[in-house]
Write an enzyme that holds these catalytic residues in place. Structure first.
Site, short mmCIF file in Angstrom:
data_model
loop_
_atom_site.label_atom_id
_atom_site.label_comp_id
_atom_site.label_asym_id
_atom_site.label_seq_id
_atom_site.Cartn_x
_atom_site.Cartn_y
_atom_site.Cartn_z
N GLU A 104 0.81 -1.22 0.00
CA GLU A 104 0.00 0.00 0.00
C GLU A 104 0.84 1.28 0.00
O GLU A 104 0.38 2.32 -0.48
CB GLU A 104 -0.99 0.01 1.16
CG GLU A 104 -0.40 -0.02 2.55
CD GLU A 104 -1.50 0.11 3.62
OE1 GLU A 104 -2.21 1.11 3.62
OE2 GLU A 104 -1.63 -0.82 4.44
N ARG A 145 8.89 4.74 5.49
CA ARG A 145 7.86 5.14 6.47
C ARG A 145 8.60 5.66 7.69
O ARG A 145 9.31 4.91 8.36
CB ARG A 145 6.98 3.94 6.84
CG ARG A 145 5.78 4.29 7.70
CD ARG A 145 4.99 3.03 8.03
NE ARG A 145 3.72 3.30 8.69
CZ ARG A 145 3.56 3.40 10.01
NH1 ARG A 145 4.61 3.28 10.81
NH2 ARG A 145 2.38 3.63 10.54
#
Lengths: 420, 420
Positions: free
Chosen positions: A173, A240
């Site tokens: 994702e 991230r």
């Protein structure tokens, strides 16, 4: 077809005999006669033209509408046209499905074919009903591979296989999100905007920002049920660097508990009428004014929901105040985390995306003001019009690229074998 | 004296004729006869022996008990002894006041005088009642300057002056916090601890950590009503690098709204019995298991309160589950922010302080596990036993240093004038 049934949790037993269309269709002139009365049978879905992002709260679908591929049978062509007619003649499907027609993108080109991108979303909790519908209408007859991203691509993988015989082609994702953001910003000149005078209701204006996603680095803050923050340093280089579980799901969860409303739009509407200072303890409530040494204004929230430890304050707080406080708590916390990430790694462009921002002008303005205020004007909050569809489109693009690479490989093989 | 009246909001009208003491007093042999029956009049408070930190929820007081200064009148000495007797004969004062006798520090030396440090806290909402008591018993007769920190030092400054004739000598709460942490860690070898096996109830053990606050840098995460994160790089060099309004006030506020309990201890006790996974949406609820690519376990919270958007889930969640989810939400969010700050600036020692951690074993264990898990073991969560008293002590020390510097200046002046 009764759209309330579309994502019903139980199998749909009464198959409609015809499609009702209230809006003009691109296919109406050529297909209307044939479409009417045809059941959804043997519809051929080219998997690469769909991107599905199955999140914690919402399923986001991107559908690329283009001329039917050469070689399709008349029955297949009519089936596809019928499905398109159905999708395009409605803006809502069931109690949670919505087609965002205002986000539609015509004249897009993928793999040498021109067409229109459509955007549809529905609640992940209706996934079982969605599968029932796909099975009921045999939408899975020809399409045995669907590209998907989001956590649901993993969670529902077995269900798709066992109930529908469909293999999910899964993409990460975060990767699809970055790809999607890059596509939209490159192809839509007005995709990106910022708020001018976000704190002044009369003067606040959305302004187009020429965001070139090819200029690195930048930060993406994806606000879905939870929040992920990505540091993007190259076309497919990202990391991230932060996140929080206090996201859109927290806002709706708290609003549902505290006010009784149980859908996002009602919660936003309620929040717009509330006053969070009845609920939150402000710096001025603790300091009696500003906290000068740190440059903290008295109007800054010091403790979210801090007043609610006192019974008299609880008695005074209205549902709207509680909804507003939930919104402010979630949004401010995201803003604080995003700003920390941005300022520490020295990045000035922070792009906020995700369905939490859908119809949520308050939060976009709060984030704009907060980023500007806390960074002394050095960090700008940017927003993208296609709020939550980046992952779905990114997945579709990645699948398409793989298909094209395979095609190209085949051609190369052909050429090689031809020349040998 | 009825301790329920101590911090009553209305003036105390019936002055007690004697103090009742249920615990042995250090002064009982010398003072008991004299103390009994004496009213609280003309008590001399040496301001430098008190440190007060007036926060958004709690007032934290540090009191240094040492022999009465030379030159005090008998009446003053008896008054001071009487007040000490009162403070020490009780562990609770009114509905919110508590003396943390387990934190008491004997044999401390300040300004050449040896004595014991006592620690008392009460709700900031009772400040008006506290002032009534001070006025009623003329505790302000001799002490015209009190050193104070926290937002309340600013908010209540005028009240102290107008109602009590006391000038607050204000110190910045961040400075006093750092000073207090440094003092405690230097003077108490077992002040700092960490959790061994924080995730395993049977094996979890508190272990003393030899924390030398003179070795920089380190991070302090102060969890009060809200949260501040300080990057400490030298004896008096620090910077606030982050924070969030989602702190202890948020936990108690949400618990009060969602479960009806209205004090911190009840909220913690309730949370200990709950299951937050009934309320929070976990990674496994979205992914069906772990999110392998990011290395996220399925047991990680993806969306705090995320299940509560569904009515059936709301119906199933108990007050204990909601209290636990409030605790987990607040604690996890703080942990995430602290970890981000720590990892980005490359610091491995993170010290968590603040009254949110008082009797809150769950949160200290969660923070320990979270810091270790997210940093792959590189960051260790450290805790200090005197949870919320660092600012109050730091203020007292700063005031004392000023006084000593003035004394030293006077001596220098005297020596100079003597030698001239």
């Amino acid at each position: 077809m009764d759209t309330d049934e579309l994502f019903a949790e139980s199998p749909i037993s009464d198959r409609p005999s015809s499609l009702s269309s209230s809006s003009e269709s691109l296919y109406s002139s050529s297909c209307s006669t044939a479409v009417t009365g045809l059941p959804f049978t043997r519809v051929h879905l080219d998997s690469q033209w769909f991107g599905v992002d199955i999140g914690g709260s919402l399923v986001k679908c991107v559908y690329f509408e283009c001329p039917v591929a050469n070689g399709s049978s008349q029955e297949e062509s009519l089936g596809i046209a019928e499905m398109r007619e159905f999708l395009k003649s409605n803006r809502t499907y069931g109690s949670s499905g919505v087609r965002d027609d205002h986000l539609e993108m015509p004249s897009q080109e993928f793999g040498g074919r021109k067409g229109t991108l459509h955007f549809i979303k529905f609640a992940t909790s209706r996934m079982s009903g969605f599968m029932n519908m796909v099975r009921e209408y045999n939408l899975n007859d020809f399409s045995k591979v669907v590209c998907a991203t989001g956590g649901g691509a993993f969670k529902f993988e077995d269900d798709f296989q066992e109930r529908l015989g469909i293999a999910l082609h899964k993409y990460d994702e975060m990767e699809t999100l970055v790809r999607g953001v890059q596509y939209f910003c490159r192809h839509l000149p007005d995709e990106c905007y910022y708020w001018e005078n976000p704190k002044k209701p009369d003067l606040a204006r959305k302004k187009v920002f020429k965001f070139d996603p090819g200029i690195y680095p930048f930060i993406i803050v994806n606000i879905g049920s939870g929040v992920s923050i990505l540091h993007v340093t190259g076309p497919s280089q990202f990391k991230r660097i932060g996140g929080t579980s206090v996201g859109g799901g927290t806002f709706l969860g708290l609003c549902s508990l505290l006010t009784g409303c149980d859908n996002f739009q009602d919660a936003i509407t309620l929040a717009e009428k509330g006053d969070h200072t009845k609920v939150d303890k402000m710096v001025r409530d603790i300091y009696g004014g500003d906290y000068h040494k740190l440059g903290l204004s008295g109007n800054v929230v010091a403790s979210s929901f801090g007043h609610m430890m006192h019974k008299d304050r609880r008695d005074e707080a209205s549902p709207a105040d509680l909804a507003r406080a939930s919104l402010v708590t979630v949004t401010n916390n995201i803003g604080a985390i995003a700003r920390m990430c941005a300022s520490i790694v020295g990045i000035e462009r922070v792009v906020f995306v995700g369905n939490y921002l859908c119809d949520n002008v308050l939060s976009t303005q709060m984030l704009s003001y907060a980023m500007e205020y806390w960074s002394q004007g050095s960090i700008r909050a940017l927003f993208l019009r296609h709020e939550g569809y980046f992952g779905a489109l990114g997945g579709m693009i990645m699948k398409l690229e793989e298909e094209l690479a395979t095609e190209s490989g085949k051609e190369d093989d052909y050429k090689r074998s031809d020349s040998e």
